[in-house]
Design a protein around this motif. Structure first.
Motif, short mmCIF file in Angstrom:
data_model
loop_
_atom_site.label_atom_id
_atom_site.label_comp_id
_atom_site.label_asym_id
_atom_site.label_seq_id
_atom_site.Cartn_x
_atom_site.Cartn_y
_atom_site.Cartn_z
N ARG A 207 1.07 -1.24 0.29
CA ARG A 207 -0.44 0.09 0.09
C ARG A 207 0.46 1.02 -0.29
NH1 ARG A 207 -3.65 -1.94 -0.95
NH2 ARG A 207 -5.55 -2.67 -0.09
N ASN A 208 0.45 2.34 -0.63
CA ASN A 208 1.21 3.75 -0.88
C ASN A 208 0.81 3.73 0.71
OD1 ASN A 208 2.61 2.72 -2.84
ND2 ASN A 208 1.09 3.77 -3.81
N VAL A 209 1.26 4.78 1.82
CA VAL A 209 0.34 5.80 2.45
C VAL A 209 1.28 6.85 2.95
CG1 VAL A 209 -1.35 3.59 4.41
CG2 VAL A 209 1.84 4.22 4.58
N GLY A 210 0.88 7.77 3.42
CA GLY A 210 1.54 9.70 3.94
C GLY A 210 2.60 9.06 5.15
N ARG A 211 3.67 9.57 5.63
CA ARG A 211 3.87 9.42 7.06
C ARG A 211 3.15 9.72 7.68
NH1 ARG A 211 9.01 12.47 9.09
NH2 ARG A 211 9.96 11.10 11.01
N PHE A 212 3.35 9.47 9.49
CA PHE A 212 2.04 9.33 10.00
C PHE A 212 0.68 9.03 10.41
CE2 PHE A 212 4.84 13.37 10.69
CZ PHE A 212 6.07 12.67 11.96
N VAL A 270 2.40 5.16 10.76
CA VAL A 270 3.74 5.58 10.04
C VAL A 270 5.18 6.13 10.05
CG1 VAL A 270 3.99 5.28 7.33
CG2 VAL A 270 1.69 4.38 7.95
N VAL A 271 5.64 5.36 10.84
CA VAL A 271 6.85 6.60 11.30
C VAL A 271 8.08 6.54 10.15
CG1 VAL A 271 5.96 7.11 13.49
CG2 VAL A 271 8.08 4.72 12.64
N ALA A 272 8.29 5.67 9.19
CA ALA A 272 9.73 5.63 8.36
C ALA A 272 9.28 6.96 7.66
CB ALA A 272 9.47 4.28 7.14
N GLU A 273 10.56 7.44 7.06
CA GLU A 273 10.28 8.65 6.74
C GLU A 273 10.31 8.74 4.48
OE1 GLU A 273 14.67 9.78 7.01
OE2 GLU A 273 14.51 9.46 9.08
N TYR A 289 10.69 -11.78 6.32
CA TYR A 289 10.39 -11.41 4.67
C TYR A 289 9.25 -10.95 5.06
CZ TYR A 289 12.26 -15.85 3.38
OH TYR A 289 13.31 -17.05 3.43
N ALA A 290 8.69 -9.78 3.53
CA ALA A 290 8.05 -8.60 3.87
C ALA A 290 6.22 -9.15 3.94
CB ALA A 290 7.85 -7.59 2.59
N LEU A 291 5.59 -9.49 4.67
CA LEU A 291 4.12 -9.91 4.55
C LEU A 291 3.29 -8.77 4.42
CD1 LEU A 291 3.37 -11.15 8.49
CD2 LEU A 291 4.02 -12.69 5.91
N ALA A 292 3.65 -7.21 4.49
CA ALA A 292 3.03 -6.30 4.34
C ALA A 292 3.97 -5.27 4.26
CB ALA A 292 1.87 -5.91 4.97
N THR A 293 4.51 -4.64 2.76
CA THR A 293 4.96 -3.72 2.35
C THR A 293 4.33 -2.04 2.53
OG1 THR A 293 6.74 -5.22 1.30
CG2 THR A 293 6.57 -2.39 0.58
N PHE A 294 4.69 -1.01 2.99
CA PHE A 294 4.09 0.48 2.66
C PHE A 294 4.88 1.44 2.11
CE2 PHE A 294 2.04 -2.05 6.65
CZ PHE A 294 1.45 -2.04 6.26
N ASN A 295 4.48 2.08 1.34
CA ASN A 295 5.43 2.34 0.63
C ASN A 295 5.56 4.37 1.37
OD1 ASN A 295 6.61 0.54 -1.25
ND2 ASN A 295 4.60 0.85 -2.13
N GLY A 298 4.38 11.79 1.13
CA GLY A 298 4.27 13.11 1.95
C GLY A 298 3.46 12.81 2.73
N ALA A 299 3.82 12.97 4.16
CA ALA A 299 3.22 13.36 5.86
C ALA A 299 1.44 13.84 5.37
CB ALA A 299 4.13 14.36 6.59
N SER A 300 0.99 12.57 5.60
CA SER A 300 -0.03 12.99 6.49
C SER A 300 -0.74 14.08 6.42
CB SER A 300 -1.07 12.32 5.87
OG SER A 300 -1.12 10.60 6.86
N ARG A 301 -0.25 14.41 7.97
CA ARG A 301 -0.50 15.19 8.99
C ARG A 301 1.01 16.08 9.80
NH1 ARG A 301 -2.67 11.06 10.88
NH2 ARG A 301 -4.99 11.67 10.87
N GLU A 302 0.82 16.74 10.26
CA GLU A 302 2.02 17.22 10.21
C GLU A 302 3.15 16.79 12.53
OE1 GLU A 302 1.83 21.28 12.01
OE2 GLU A 302 1.51 21.74 9.78
N GLN A 303 2.18 15.81 13.07
CA GLN A 303 3.01 14.62 13.73
C GLN A 303 2.60 13.36 13.77
OE1 GLN A 303 3.32 17.64 16.79
NE2 GLN A 303 1.47 17.11 17.76
#
Ligand code: C2O
Ligand code: CU
Length: 462
Positions: A207-212, A270-273, A289-295, A298-303
């Motif tokens: 899945r693609n997800v925004g940081r935070f 999500v805390v990865a950069e 082994y990756a079961l689930a990968t999150f790409n 950009g941050a979806s909120r400030e923190q």
């Protein structure tokens, strides 16, 4: 990312990287028919042919059923398989007649026939459904799906809520399901362990997800026998429920074990950069082994959001009269490298070699077959304690139908509510529950080859 690699089910044949396939599932909560049928699914990478599977409504895993706590679930189950089947609603404290256990709560639904399931769901949380007839074969061919019961109120706010069904397939070089069902090696050892792992039917779930971003991830182990050790990377969070039932307080997320049939609800941030990846890894002997990968985008909120509150509790009777409880022992014996010399089969003391010839490898309290007599006869509302001693060389994922229990530790503390508990070899685990659901309920190992070959008993609540 030392030791990180994509799982490959055949190192010689699998040249190109596993391509991400589009979700096949028809995520539908409106269709009131659940048809078990033969079908095809692209569970192996794209350069392999589709795999012949057994599916619910043409989908592997089956369609996710979403309902609200207290709702009535009505499904007409149509069996279009070449074999009799049923649907068991795993973890639901259900009306006994709807529990879907062939030979116990209903007759198996013959090929071409149908059965009307109609029940209410008393508890919010992550549950699932699967056949309960020749389960070791029918689940290995792909039959299982998620049953998500939403909280009426008080669920923590999240950006995404996903069920992740972990499965383990045994595929041959043509990406077809190995038809070696019922072999004594699997039955007497760890069960049917596969060579290809999928999440929601895909070998490379991402899945693609925004940081935070905050996600609720509902993990379900639908494998026949594989115990997963799951490790988060680039995700910070909490375990908020186990086997559907909320924890009293969220538990900081670290590596955790997910035995067959178990569920874990995670709330993760999500805390990865940005530009990096986050993962849920399956930790195995040779690495992660990756079961689930999150790409990470950009941050979806400030923190990062503040810690979530606990989920609202479900209406499960609390354990009170623990010292006056009705106590029983369950001795688990047999299997490869075990000490069992024989067990009762068809009311005859039978040696292990003859047991094996009859497809039996394990025993509960000296019985290699499901006993005509229940392990316990409980009167409605009675508190039951079962001390399960694993005198075998293998771990077992013990599942109780119709109730959730707590593990009682030696010092008398009680663990979280569960419907499936892993009993390590050589260990005793004592469980306790209020027998407040009338009917005949199975207690069995959810390593499906083990239950098929002797690890199955039942309780009667009247
Ligand atoms: Cu998940 Cu007896 O079942
Ligand atoms: Cu077992």
């Amino acid at each position: 990312m030392n030791g990180m690699k994509r799982r490959q089910f055949n190192l010689c044949l699998l040249g190109s990287a596993a391509a991400m396939s589009a979700p096949r599932a028809a995520w539908s909560d409106v269709a009131h028919t659940l048809t078990a049928n033969e079908g095809l699914a692209q569970i192996a990478p794209r350069d392999y042919q589709e795999t012949a599977v057994w599916a619910f409504n043409d989908s592997v895993p089956g369609p996710t059923i979403h309902v609200l706590q207290g709702d009535r679930v009505i499904r007409r189950f149509v069996n279009a398989l070449p074999q009799a089947s049923t649907v068991h609603w795993h973890g639901i404290r259900i009306d006994n007649a709807m529990d879907g256990v062939a030979g116990v709560t209903q007759d198996a639904v013959a090929s071409g026939d149908a059965f009307h399931y109609d029940f209410t769901v008393p508890d919010a949380g992550t549950y699932w459904y699967h056949p309960h007839n020749r389960t070791w074969e029918q689940m290995a061919r792909g039959l299982s799906g998620a049953l998500i019961v939403e909280e009426i109120e008080g669920a923590p706010a999240v950006d995404h809520d996903e069920a992740l069904l972990l499965d383990d397939w045994r595929l041959n070089d043509d990406a077809q399901i190995a038809e070696d069902f019922g072999n004594m090696h699997d039955w007497s050892h760890a069960g049917r362990i596969g060579n290809w792992i999928t999440v929601n039917g895909q070998g490379a779930w991402s899945r693609n997800v925004g940081r935070f971003t905050r996600m609720r991830l509902r993990l379900v182990n639908t494998a026949n026998a594989r115990v997963f050790i799951v490790e988060p990377r680039g995700l910070d969070g909490w375990v908020v429920a186990l086997d559907g039932m909320p924890l009293d307080a969220p538990l900081r997320l670290e590596n955790f074990t997910l035995a067959p049939a178990q569920r874990a609800d995670l709330i993760v941030d999500v805390v990865a950069e940005e530009g990096k990846k986050a993962f849920l890894l399956s930790i195995e002997r040779d690495g992660g082994y990756a079961l689930a990968t999150f790409n990470i985008g950009g941050a979806s909120r400030e923190q990062v959001l503040p810690a979530p509150a606990a989920l609202p509790p479900n209406p499960v009777a609390s354990l009170e009269a623990l010292s006056e409880a009705h106590k029983v022992d369950l001795l688990m014996e047999g299997g490869a490298m075990g000490r069992m010399r024989g067990a009762m089969l068809d009311s005859q003391m039978t040696g292990t070699r003859e047991l094996a010839a009859s497809g039996k490898a394990w025993a509960f309290n000296g019985m290699a077959d499901m006993d005509d007599m229940p392990l316990v006869e409980a009167s409605l509302g009675e508190t039951i304690r079962i001390a399960m001693t694993n005198d075998t060389a293998w771990p077992h994922a013990m599942h109780l139908h119709g109730h959730h229990f707590r593990v009682i530790s030696i010092d008398g503390n009680t663990g979280p509510l569960r419907d499936t508990a892993l009993v390590d070899r050589g260990k005793t685990l004592e469980i306790a529950f209020v027998a407040d659901n009338p009917g005949d309920w199975l207690l069995h190992c959810h390593m499906l080859e083990h239950s098929a070959s002797g690890m199955m008993t039942w309780l009667r609540v009247t």
